[in-house]
Design an enzyme around this catalytic site. Structure first.
Site, PDB file in Angstrom:
ATOM      1  CD1 TRP A  24      -2.264  -2.131   1.275  1.00  0.00           C
ATOM      2  CD2 TRP A  24      -3.432  -0.298   0.726  1.00  0.00           C
ATOM      3  NE1 TRP A  24      -3.547  -2.520   1.046  1.00  0.00           N
ATOM      4  CE2 TRP A  24      -4.299  -1.413   0.703  1.00  0.00           C
ATOM      5  CE3 TRP A  24      -3.923   0.954   0.407  1.00  0.00           C
ATOM      6  CZ2 TRP A  24      -5.639  -1.301   0.384  1.00  0.00           C
ATOM      7  CZ3 TRP A  24      -5.262   1.061   0.096  1.00  0.00           C
ATOM      8  CH2 TRP A  24      -6.102  -0.048   0.082  1.00  0.00           C
ATOM      9  CG  HIS A  86      -8.079   0.283   8.965  1.00  0.00           C
ATOM     10  ND1 HIS A  86      -6.986   0.811   8.302  1.00  0.00           N
ATOM     11  CD2 HIS A  86      -8.123  -1.031   8.649  1.00  0.00           C
ATOM     12  CE1 HIS A  86      -6.397  -0.158   7.602  1.00  0.00           C
ATOM     13  NE2 HIS A  86      -7.066  -1.280   7.799  1.00  0.00           N
TER      14      HIS A  86
END
Length: 161
Positions: A24, A86
């Site tokens: 990512w 998250h």
């Protein structure tokens, strides 16, 4: 270099090191990975394997699988705060997981996981042109320096300062 950061210069010749890198945030991760490679090269490490995993959460399991096969590992990832919890869960899981693997296996793991409030903070730490810091290089250098320090203690039977 950040104020207070140590200057580490270590001979890691002959060491086998794996770099485990998340995927990512490609630009940031490319910078971290390049920095880790530079840090290992600066330390004389020529045997380097790179393992890419999907994200920062997966770093722990990859490090656990590799720990017995390498002298040191370098874990690289980035988590950028968003509008949900998250961020907190992934940061905690990565930190705890990587620490647990390192302690359980006695394998030094350079911690190059950026935990940032925004993308600019990550870019500033990624070792890219114009970045203020090079956390990939720092993590790789720390991993090698730890292996060397532990070997010195093991061989001498006593710690040196």
């Amino acid at each position: 270099m950040k104020d207070g950061a140590p200057t580490l210069s270590t001979d890691g010749s002959g060491l086998r090191v794996a770099v485990v890198a998340a995927s990512w945030h490609e630009q940031v991760m490319d910078g971290l990975l390049d920095g880790a490679r530079r840090g290992l090269a600066d330390a004389g490490v020529t045997e380097v394997d790179v393992v890419r995993v999907p994200g920062t959460f997966e770093l722990s399991v990859a490090c656990a699988a590799l720990a017995g096969r390498f002298d040191a590992l370098v874990a690289l990832g980035v988590v950028i705060r968003g509008g949900t919890p998250h961020f907190d869960y992934v940061c905690h899981a990565a930190t705890s997981g990587i620490t647990e693997v390192s302690v359980r296996t006695a394998t030094p793991i350079g911690f190059g996981v950026l935990t940032c409030d925004d993308e600019q903070q990550a870019l500033d730490r990624a070792g890219l042109p114009g970045s203020a810091e090079d956390k990939g290089h720092e993590a790789a250098t720390a991993a090698v320096a730890t292996v060397v320090a532990l070997r010195a203690v093991s061989q001498a039977g006593t710690a040196t300062t």
